[in-house]
Design a protein around this motif. Sequence first.
Motif, PDB file in Angstrom:
ATOM      1  N   LYS A 288       0.817  -1.216   0.000  1.00  0.00           N
ATOM      2  CA  LYS A 288       0.000   0.000   0.000  1.00  0.00           C
ATOM      3  C   LYS A 288       0.855   1.272   0.000  1.00  0.00           C
ATOM      4  O   LYS A 288       0.317   2.379  -0.040  1.00  0.00           O
ATOM      5  N   GLY A 289       2.182   1.090   0.093  1.00  0.00           N
ATOM      6  CA  GLY A 289       3.042   2.275   0.039  1.00  0.00           C
ATOM      7  C   GLY A 289       3.896   2.492   1.270  1.00  0.00           C
ATOM      8  O   GLY A 289       4.359   3.607   1.520  1.00  0.00           O
ATOM      9  N   PHE A 290       4.129   1.418   2.052  1.00  0.00           N
ATOM     10  CA  PHE A 290       4.939   1.525   3.277  1.00  0.00           C
ATOM     11  C   PHE A 290       6.294   0.867   3.044  1.00  0.00           C
ATOM     12  O   PHE A 290       6.376  -0.278   2.611  1.00  0.00           O
ATOM     13  N   GLU A 291       7.362   1.624   3.322  1.00  0.00           N
ATOM     14  CA  GLU A 291       8.721   1.099   3.197  1.00  0.00           C
ATOM     15  C   GLU A 291       9.435   1.233   4.532  1.00  0.00           C
ATOM     16  O   GLU A 291       9.081   2.086   5.360  1.00  0.00           O
ATOM     17  N   VAL A 292      10.395   0.366   4.766  1.00  0.00           N
ATOM     18  CA  VAL A 292      11.246   0.429   5.956  1.00  0.00           C
ATOM     19  C   VAL A 292      12.695   0.491   5.482  1.00  0.00           C
ATOM     20  O   VAL A 292      13.066  -0.212   4.533  1.00  0.00           O
ATOM     21  N   VAL A 293      13.491   1.327   6.129  1.00  0.00           N
ATOM     22  CA  VAL A 293      14.934   1.333   5.900  1.00  0.00           C
ATOM     23  C   VAL A 293      15.598   1.122   7.258  1.00  0.00           C
ATOM     24  O   VAL A 293      15.434   1.940   8.171  1.00  0.00           O
ATOM     25  N   GLY A 294      16.306   0.015   7.396  1.00  0.00           N
ATOM     26  CA  GLY A 294      16.994  -0.273   8.650  1.00  0.00           C
ATOM     27  C   GLY A 294      18.337   0.441   8.709  1.00  0.00           C
ATOM     28  O   GLY A 294      19.108   0.407   7.743  1.00  0.00           O
ATOM     29  N   VAL A 295      18.595   1.070   9.839  1.00  0.00           N
ATOM     30  CA  VAL A 295      19.888   1.719  10.076  1.00  0.00           C
ATOM     31  C   VAL A 295      20.504   1.057  11.304  1.00  0.00           C
ATOM     32  O   VAL A 295      20.029   1.238  12.430  1.00  0.00           O
ATOM     33  N   SER A 296      21.536   0.255  11.071  1.00  0.00           N
ATOM     34  CA  SER A 296      22.096  -0.563  12.146  1.00  0.00           C
ATOM     35  C   SER A 296      23.231   0.140  12.866  1.00  0.00           C
ATOM     36  O   SER A 296      24.079   0.787  12.242  1.00  0.00           O
ATOM     37  N   LEU A 297      23.257  -0.015  14.185  1.00  0.00           N
ATOM     38  CA  LEU A 297      24.360   0.495  15.009  1.00  0.00           C
ATOM     39  C   LEU A 297      25.329  -0.627  15.355  1.00  0.00           C
ATOM     40  O   LEU A 297      25.961  -0.609  16.405  1.00  0.00           O
ATOM     41  N   ASP A 298      25.450  -1.578  14.463  1.00  0.00           N
ATOM     42  CA  ASP A 298      26.393  -2.677  14.658  1.00  0.00           C
ATOM     43  C   ASP A 298      27.832  -2.215  14.445  1.00  0.00           C
ATOM     44  O   ASP A 298      28.087  -1.192  13.802  1.00  0.00           O
ATOM     45  N   ASN A 299      28.753  -3.006  14.991  1.00  0.00           N
ATOM     46  CA  ASN A 299      30.180  -2.822  14.727  1.00  0.00           C
ATOM     47  C   ASN A 299      30.728  -3.924  13.827  1.00  0.00           C
ATOM     48  O   ASN A 299      31.682  -3.698  13.084  1.00  0.00           O
ATOM     49  N   GLU A 300      30.143  -5.119  13.921  1.00  0.00           N
ATOM     50  CA  GLU A 300      30.631  -6.274  13.193  1.00  0.00           C
ATOM     51  C   GLU A 300      29.695  -6.602  12.030  1.00  0.00           C
ATOM     52  O   GLU A 300      28.506  -6.852  12.228  1.00  0.00           O
ATOM     53  N   LYS A 301      30.249  -6.628  10.826  1.00  0.00           N
ATOM     54  CA  LYS A 301      29.417  -6.862   9.644  1.00  0.00           C
ATOM     55  C   LYS A 301      28.778  -8.241   9.664  1.00  0.00           C
ATOM     56  O   LYS A 301      27.585  -8.390   9.331  1.00  0.00           O
ATOM     57  N   ASP A 302      29.537  -9.267  10.047  1.00  0.00           N
ATOM     58  CA  ASP A 302      28.995 -10.628  10.035  1.00  0.00           C
ATOM     59  C   ASP A 302      27.778 -10.757  10.951  1.00  0.00           C
ATOM     60  O   ASP A 302      26.777 -11.398  10.594  1.00  0.00           O
ATOM     61  N   ALA A 303      27.873 -10.160  12.141  1.00  0.00           N
ATOM     62  CA  ALA A 303      26.751 -10.224  13.081  1.00  0.00           C
ATOM     63  C   ALA A 303      25.545  -9.476  12.524  1.00  0.00           C
ATOM     64  O   ALA A 303      24.392  -9.921  12.683  1.00  0.00           O
ATOM     65  N   TRP A 304      25.794  -8.351  11.881  1.00  0.00           N
ATOM     66  CA  TRP A 304      24.725  -7.553  11.272  1.00  0.00           C
ATOM     67  C   TRP A 304      24.011  -8.349  10.182  1.00  0.00           C
ATOM     68  O   TRP A 304      22.783  -8.480  10.183  1.00  0.00           O
ATOM     69  N   VAL A 305      24.787  -8.918   9.265  1.00  0.00           N
ATOM     70  CA  VAL A 305      24.219  -9.666   8.141  1.00  0.00           C
ATOM     71  C   VAL A 305      23.463 -10.892   8.639  1.00  0.00           C
ATOM     72  O   VAL A 305      22.363 -11.209   8.151  1.00  0.00           O
TER      73      VAL A 305
END
Length: 368
Positions: A288-305
């Motif tokens: 219907k027109g709703f988007e989300v953009v996640g902004v992560s405060l992670d330090n480690e890329k592997d944990a984030w992914v």
Amino acid sequence: MLFLTLSAVLMLTAACSQKSENAYTITGTAEGTQDGDTIFICEMQGYFNMVPTDTAIIKDGKFEFTGECEGAALRWLMPIHAGEPTTMAQFILEKGDIKAELIKGEGESKIEGGPNGKLYNEFEEECGKIGQQMDEPWQITSDSTKSEVERQAAQVKLDSLQKVMVAYQKKFIIDHVPSACSDMLFAFCSFNFSEEDNEEILKLFGEKQPNFPVYKAVMAEKKAQESTAIGHEYTDLKMDDPKGKSIKLSDYIGKSKYVLIDFWASWCGPCRAEMPTVVEAYTKFHDKGFEVVGVSLDNEKDAWVKAIADLKMPWPQMSDLKGWESEACAVYHVQAIPANVLVDEQGNIIAKDLRGEDLLNKMGELLP
């Protein structure tokens, strides 16, 4: 051979000058210690939690610290012998020479500092006098054996003395502008003041002492709060997605009717607990027109992914992998997560910190 342009020389000279202007030296002796023992400069965080900020080794019965301090800061000297503190002595860290004679146990240590230390001692002494007057009525208000009339009378007196205390704190801060001590005390006392009092003091600081650290931090926070207030236009962010591709919020805002900028991290338990609700909102309202953009405060890329996959988040993600040092924290005044900002198609912030049913209900109203 290295050659410097005139402008570079002037910049270096200015930097060195600034460094020397903020330099401090702390020298002294610590009773009850031996050569090789450690002494710490500590700051208090939380409830009597002493956190070391610098350390020195005692030699020939003496110690010395050198460094730089912008403004003034409340600190403690804590010598350690046989694994235990011999004493803790409070002082004001400021530029200049500070001399300390630390006495073991309950003895009174002597620390002679600069002008801000003297001002703080004067302030603390007067607050102590007012505090002593508050002891008796406070005890009465807490004494269940006293009558209701006695407790109410004591409370009236306590409230009156509290007003005297706050008035003294405000006057002392204003009377000693410009000084690093006033700047430091504002951080300690501002929660006691009314909004009008705080604005009055900040206005005076801006006119007479705009370069002290507490004032600058408060004004930076106010600016961040204002820039992310409901009704304001969003601020763009540019970071990498999990594949290393640079993306921006503006790649998505304006393309959908509503975009939720969602601040989170893989290590944040409450964020992970909240994520199923965000997934539910995305599933119900994305078409219907709703988007989300996640902004992560992670330090480690592997944990984030891994967290993106584990939590089944299909929306775009970005991070500079700097944790709490992320640009996002400064730009959007993020002090705790989970946090989010809802932006409309025109780029205006229309809601903040929508969680649980509040997020689902809000999107249900906007995209029925």
